[in-house]
Motif scaffolding. Structure first.
Motif, PDB file in Angstrom:
ATOM      1  N   VAL A   1       1.798  -0.104  -2.605  1.00 21.63           N
ATOM      2  CA  VAL A   1       1.998   0.654  -3.775  1.00 21.63           C
ATOM      3  C   VAL A   1       1.982  -0.407  -4.914  1.00 21.63           C
ATOM      4  O   VAL A   1       1.196   0.029  -6.030  1.00 21.63           O
ATOM      5  CB  VAL A   1       3.598   1.050  -3.729  1.00 21.63           C
ATOM      6  N   HIS A   2       2.225  -1.626  -4.935  1.00 23.46           N
ATOM      7  CA  HIS A   2       1.864  -2.544  -6.060  1.00 23.46           C
ATOM      8  C   HIS A   2       0.465  -2.848  -6.270  1.00 23.46           C
ATOM      9  O   HIS A   2       0.131  -2.805  -7.539  1.00 23.46           O
ATOM     10  CB  HIS A   2       2.432  -4.214  -5.611  1.00 23.46           C
TER      11      HIS A   2
ATOM     12  N   GLU B   1      -0.525   0.171  -8.173  1.00 25.88           N
ATOM     13  CA  GLU B   1      -0.042   0.170  -9.496  1.00 25.88           C
ATOM     14  C   GLU B   1      -0.831  -0.667 -10.430  1.00 25.88           C
ATOM     15  O   GLU B   1      -0.934  -0.404 -11.718  1.00 25.88           O
ATOM     16  CB  GLU B   1       1.401  -0.247  -9.424  1.00 25.88           C
ATOM     17  N   ARG B   2      -1.152  -2.054  -9.815  1.00 22.15           N
ATOM     18  CA  ARG B   2      -1.592  -2.879 -10.694  1.00 22.15           C
ATOM     19  C   ARG B   2      -3.075  -2.295 -11.168  1.00 22.15           C
ATOM     20  O   ARG B   2      -3.603  -2.900 -12.185  1.00 22.15           O
ATOM     21  CB  ARG B   2      -2.046  -4.308  -9.798  1.00 22.15           C
TER      22      ARG B   2
ATOM     23  N   LEU C   1      -1.160   4.482  -9.673  1.00 22.28           N
ATOM     24  CA  LEU C   1       0.186   5.132  -9.374  1.00 22.28           C
ATOM     25  C   LEU C   1       1.247   4.667 -10.791  1.00 22.28           C
ATOM     26  O   LEU C   1       0.984   3.585 -11.028  1.00 22.28           O
ATOM     27  CB  LEU C   1       0.963   4.418  -8.162  1.00 22.28           C
ATOM     28  N   VAL C   2       1.972   5.786 -10.855  1.00 23.02           N
ATOM     29  CA  VAL C   2       3.132   5.507 -12.018  1.00 23.02           C
ATOM     30  C   VAL C   2       4.461   5.534 -11.129  1.00 23.02           C
ATOM     31  O   VAL C   2       4.698   6.487 -10.437  1.00 23.02           O
ATOM     32  CB  VAL C   2       3.030   6.473 -12.941  1.00 23.02           C
ATOM     33  N   ARG C   3       5.249   4.444 -11.493  1.00 18.90           N
ATOM     34  CA  ARG C   3       6.474   4.285 -11.237  1.00 18.90           C
ATOM     35  C   ARG C   3       7.414   5.137 -11.739  1.00 18.90           C
ATOM     36  O   ARG C   3       7.771   5.056 -12.936  1.00 18.90           O
ATOM     37  CB  ARG C   3       7.027   2.970 -10.939  1.00 18.90           C
TER      38      ARG C   3
ATOM     39  N   PHE D   1       6.844   8.100  -7.008  1.00 17.73           N
ATOM     40  CA  PHE D   1       5.449   7.630  -7.473  1.00 17.73           C
ATOM     41  C   PHE D   1       4.764   8.826  -7.777  1.00 17.73           C
ATOM     42  O   PHE D   1       4.852   9.788  -6.850  1.00 17.73           O
ATOM     43  CB  PHE D   1       4.664   6.596  -6.674  1.00 17.73           C
TER      44      PHE D   1
ATOM     45  N   SER E   1      -1.567   8.525 -11.715  1.00 19.95           N
ATOM     46  CA  SER E   1      -1.951   8.647 -12.831  1.00 19.95           C
ATOM     47  C   SER E   1      -3.329   9.306 -13.027  1.00 19.95           C
ATOM     48  O   SER E   1      -3.922   9.663 -11.999  1.00 19.95           O
ATOM     49  CB  SER E   1      -2.187   7.205 -13.582  1.00 19.95           C
TER      50      SER E   1
END
Length: 138
Positions: free
Chosen positions: A70-71, A74-75, A79-81, A93, A96
């Motif tokens: 997930v990280h 996200e980086r 993905l949007v938390r 999640f 995007s």
């Protein structure tokens, strides 16, 4: 007990897994995505607002592995938390627009990969093989 190495089912499963993984990796090199990352993107697409714990459960992964995936996503802005609907304590999640684009590209690569893999079997054999493999992982 097997009489020789060729009778060891686990060996054949490992060799088959290795061949499938190599083919997958070759076809996903440009996308710079792993199988697990693609699975997370796919689940986030199909289940917007999916909780981290549900991702881990569906993919049969531990919490630490799930968070690392997930990280990384996200980086990359895929993905949007946020918070899970109905429970602000749970992390959830969604994809995007960049994640949607990455998933669309991954699905094209998956289609090519699946055609290669399924091309080794008849339609009936694919169905039977899937059912047999489910006995192991379900």
């Amino acid at each position: 007990m097997p009489n020789n190495l060729d009778e060891v089912l686990g060996l054949h499963l490992r060799l088959a897994h290795g061949a499938v993984l190599r083919h997958f990796t070759d076809h996903f090199a440009e996308l710079e995505l792993t199988q697990k990352q693609v699975s997370v993107l796919w689940l986030a697409h199909d289940h917007p607002g999916i909780a981290q714990t549900d991702l881990a459960a569906k993919l049969q992964m531990d919490r630490a592995t799930t968070m690392a995936i997930v990280h990384a996503l996200e980086r990359r802005g895929f993905l949007v938390r946020g918070h899970a609907e109905g429970d602000k304590r749970r992390v959830a999640f969604t994809l995007s627009s960049e994640g949607e684009t990455a998933l669309a590209e991954a699905r094209k690569a998956i289609a090519t990969h699946e055609a290669w893999l399924k091309g080794k079997f008849s339609a009936a054999e694919v169905k039977q093989l899937t059912a047999l493999l489910r006995r192991i992982h379900d």
